[in-house]
Motif scaffolding. Sequence first.
Motif, PDB file in Angstrom:
ATOM      1  N   ALA A  22       0.701  -1.039   0.043  1.00  0.00           N
ATOM      2  CA  ALA A  22       0.035  -0.085  -0.027  1.00  0.00           C
ATOM      3  C   ALA A  22       0.715   1.234  -0.093  1.00  0.00           C
ATOM      4  CB  ALA A  22      -0.726   0.206   1.181  1.00  0.00           C
ATOM      5  N   LEU A  23       2.096   1.140   0.633  1.00  0.00           N
ATOM      6  CA  LEU A  23       2.856   2.532   0.712  1.00  0.00           C
ATOM      7  C   LEU A  23       3.567   2.503  -0.661  1.00  0.00           C
ATOM      8  CD1 LEU A  23       4.743   1.939   4.202  1.00  0.00           C
ATOM      9  CD2 LEU A  23       3.033   3.720   3.582  1.00  0.00           C
ATOM     10  N   ALA A  24       3.501   1.519  -1.308  1.00  0.00           N
ATOM     11  CA  ALA A  24       4.392   1.824  -2.799  1.00  0.00           C
ATOM     12  C   ALA A  24       3.246   2.239  -3.820  1.00  0.00           C
ATOM     13  CB  ALA A  24       4.821   0.476  -3.064  1.00  0.00           C
ATOM     14  N   HIS A  25       2.028   2.030  -3.324  1.00  0.00           N
ATOM     15  CA  HIS A  25       0.977   2.541  -4.195  1.00  0.00           C
ATOM     16  C   HIS A  25      -0.097   3.492  -3.801  1.00  0.00           C
ATOM     17  CE1 HIS A  25       2.300  -1.486  -5.619  1.00  0.00           C
ATOM     18  NE2 HIS A  25       1.950  -0.785  -6.816  1.00  0.00           N
ATOM     19  N   LEU A  26       0.420   4.755  -2.775  1.00  0.00           N
ATOM     20  CA  LEU A  26      -0.332   5.543  -2.117  1.00  0.00           C
ATOM     21  C   LEU A  26      -1.196   6.455  -3.358  1.00  0.00           C
ATOM     22  CD1 LEU A  26       1.845   6.540   0.799  1.00  0.00           C
ATOM     23  CD2 LEU A  26      -0.358   5.213   0.701  1.00  0.00           C
ATOM     24  N   ASP A  27      -0.362   6.616  -4.417  1.00  0.00           N
ATOM     25  CA  ASP A  27      -1.014   7.638  -5.630  1.00  0.00           C
ATOM     26  C   ASP A  27      -2.258   6.809  -6.106  1.00  0.00           C
ATOM     27  OD1 ASP A  27       0.590   5.580  -6.685  1.00  0.00           O
ATOM     28  OD2 ASP A  27       0.842   6.522  -8.494  1.00  0.00           O
ATOM     29  N   ASP A  48      -9.329  -3.926  -2.511  1.00  0.00           N
ATOM     30  CA  ASP A  48      -8.023  -3.846  -2.841  1.00  0.00           C
ATOM     31  C   ASP A  48      -7.057  -4.447  -1.949  1.00  0.00           C
ATOM     32  OD1 ASP A  48      -8.715  -2.694  -5.504  1.00  0.00           O
ATOM     33  OD2 ASP A  48      -8.454  -0.403  -4.437  1.00  0.00           O
ATOM     34  N   LEU A  49      -7.002  -4.138  -0.771  1.00  0.00           N
ATOM     35  CA  LEU A  49      -6.231  -4.405   0.293  1.00  0.00           C
ATOM     36  C   LEU A  49      -6.539  -5.898   0.495  1.00  0.00           C
ATOM     37  CD1 LEU A  49      -6.339  -1.283   2.765  1.00  0.00           C
ATOM     38  CD2 LEU A  49      -4.460  -2.138   1.269  1.00  0.00           C
ATOM     39  N   ALA A  50      -7.677  -6.380   0.743  1.00  0.00           N
ATOM     40  CA  ALA A  50      -8.145  -7.549   0.856  1.00  0.00           C
ATOM     41  C   ALA A  50      -7.746  -8.601   0.012  1.00  0.00           C
ATOM     42  CB  ALA A  50      -9.710  -7.736   1.261  1.00  0.00           C
ATOM     43  N   ALA A  51      -7.820  -8.138  -1.403  1.00  0.00           N
ATOM     44  CA  ALA A  51      -7.508  -8.958  -2.493  1.00  0.00           C
ATOM     45  C   ALA A  51      -6.019  -9.312  -2.515  1.00  0.00           C
ATOM     46  CB  ALA A  51      -7.795  -8.416  -3.872  1.00  0.00           C
ATOM     47  N   HIS A  52      -5.141  -8.083  -2.087  1.00  0.00           N
ATOM     48  CA  HIS A  52      -3.610  -8.306  -2.226  1.00  0.00           C
ATOM     49  C   HIS A  52      -3.266  -9.327  -0.814  1.00  0.00           C
ATOM     50  CE1 HIS A  52       0.455  -7.093  -0.869  1.00  0.00           C
ATOM     51  NE2 HIS A  52       0.688  -7.222  -2.037  1.00  0.00           N
ATOM     52  N   THR A  53      -4.108  -9.262   0.208  1.00  0.00           N
ATOM     53  CA  THR A  53      -3.937  -9.969   1.324  1.00  0.00           C
ATOM     54  C   THR A  53      -4.387 -11.492   1.141  1.00  0.00           C
ATOM     55  OG1 THR A  53      -4.098  -8.255   2.777  1.00  0.00           O
ATOM     56  CG2 THR A  53      -4.107 -10.554   3.745  1.00  0.00           C
ATOM     57  N   GLY A  54      -5.238 -11.776   0.221  1.00  0.00           N
ATOM     58  CA  GLY A  54      -5.815 -13.004  -0.146  1.00  0.00           C
ATOM     59  C   GLY A  54      -6.637 -13.362   1.207  1.00  0.00           C
ATOM     60  N   THR A  55      -7.560 -12.393   1.498  1.00  0.00           N
ATOM     61  CA  THR A  55      -8.307 -12.705   2.729  1.00  0.00           C
ATOM     62  C   THR A  55      -9.680 -11.800   2.377  1.00  0.00           C
ATOM     63  OG1 THR A  55      -8.609 -12.956   5.111  1.00  0.00           O
ATOM     64  CG2 THR A  55      -7.642 -10.878   4.249  1.00  0.00           C
ATOM     65  N   HIS A  89      -3.479   8.425   7.341  1.00  0.00           N
ATOM     66  CA  HIS A  89      -2.205   8.722   8.041  1.00  0.00           C
ATOM     67  C   HIS A  89      -0.978   8.733   7.057  1.00  0.00           C
ATOM     68  CE1 HIS A  89      -3.230   9.514  12.452  1.00  0.00           C
ATOM     69  NE2 HIS A  89      -4.063   8.561  12.200  1.00  0.00           N
ATOM     70  N   ARG A  90      -1.072   7.431   6.441  1.00  0.00           N
ATOM     71  CA  ARG A  90       0.073   7.416   5.593  1.00  0.00           C
ATOM     72  C   ARG A  90       0.346   8.299   4.496  1.00  0.00           C
ATOM     73  NH1 ARG A  90       3.750   5.465   8.778  1.00  0.00           N
ATOM     74  NH2 ARG A  90       3.581   3.324   9.475  1.00  0.00           N
ATOM     75  N   ARG A  91      -0.974   8.575   3.863  1.00  0.00           N
ATOM     76  CA  ARG A  91      -1.145   9.395   2.675  1.00  0.00           C
ATOM     77  C   ARG A  91      -0.721  11.179   3.187  1.00  0.00           C
ATOM     78  NH1 ARG A  91      -3.374   7.084  -1.254  1.00  0.00           N
ATOM     79  NH2 ARG A  91      -5.185   5.725  -1.079  1.00  0.00           N
ATOM     80  N   ILE A  92      -1.101  11.254   4.650  1.00  0.00           N
ATOM     81  CA  ILE A  92      -0.751  12.702   5.126  1.00  0.00           C
ATOM     82  C   ILE A  92       0.865  12.677   5.372  1.00  0.00           C
ATOM     83  CG2 ILE A  92      -0.794  14.094   7.039  1.00  0.00           C
ATOM     84  CD1 ILE A  92      -3.881  13.090   7.157  1.00  0.00           C
ATOM     85  N   ASP A  93       1.551  11.585   5.770  1.00  0.00           N
ATOM     86  CA  ASP A  93       2.749  11.486   5.934  1.00  0.00           C
ATOM     87  C   ASP A  93       3.569  11.665   4.792  1.00  0.00           C
ATOM     88  OD1 ASP A  93       2.725  11.158   8.823  1.00  0.00           O
ATOM     89  OD2 ASP A  93       2.683   8.927   8.429  1.00  0.00           O
TER      90      ASP A  93
END
Length: 314
Positions: A216-221, A228-235, A258-262
């Motif tokens: 997710a950090l590599a795809h914040l844009d 999307d997150l669940a699919a990446h995790t496979g759950t 939080h990470r987007r603001i960072d």
Amino acid sequence: MHRIVLVVVTPVMSFDASIPYMIFGGVEADGVPGYTVRACTAEPGIVPTAGGPDLFVPHGLETVREADTVIVAGSGGEPAHPDVLRVLRETASAGTRIASLCTGAFVLAQAGLLDGRPATTHWALAEALAARHPAVEVRPDVLYVDDGRVLTSAGAAAAIDLCLHLVRLDHGAAAANAVARAAVVSPVRPGGQAQFITTPLPPERGTWLAGTRAWALAHLDRPLTLKDLAAHTGTSVRTLTRRFHSETGLSPLQWLLHRRIDRARELLETTDLPMDEIAWQSGLGSADSLRKHLVGRVGLTPSAYRAGFRRTER
């Protein structure tokens, strides 16, 4: 020259007691030292510490009368010496600025100086502070609280943040940033409000979703969703949400914000990109959205944040 008096209350962490010397001792104003720092305690002499070598504190509490700012370090939540509480009450009544580092907030609370005020301490002891002193508005999820003449900080590095904040108040952002660079720590966050609060992420407590968080950090844009997150995790989304909160203390979308603001803050500090581009690269959508979230997080507009934190080559 501004006079800092550090009140050492046992038990104290040796690191906490060293912070005022490290930060204020490095400040210069017009080519001369900006502060003097002296330590005192209720019973001068050898003071045992909770994490390091014992300290020798030669001065008694009468030293507090000389202070422009009093900083309390230590107690570990234990009852403070009655003379310490008396001196702090007298000092507060005289209008002297008073601050606490980490569990020093317990001492201020015992003296009644935090009644009706927002305050913070080390997150592990925040519930104890609230239970023992219900008149205090305890805020466990912030680095420090500036409530005018009384300031409190969380533990360890947050105590450094508070001391840098005091430097900025007294001598400006340039002086605070200079001493921060010398100490190899992040510069203080400027802000003109009476109460300055910065909210950090809770500490992460697991690694099951570490790969997904890194992705997710590599795809914040991208406009990432729960699916999307669940699919990446496979759950499932439900399992993702439960495990995410267990590991980070936040929901997936809260963590993402939080990470987007960072990321936006990093771009403001290190680039000359226009606001719309920063908003896009951090996934915040638009310059208006960037402004809304940054003001909500740190109390500053993007342009004000960039002006205060733009990194220059050195």
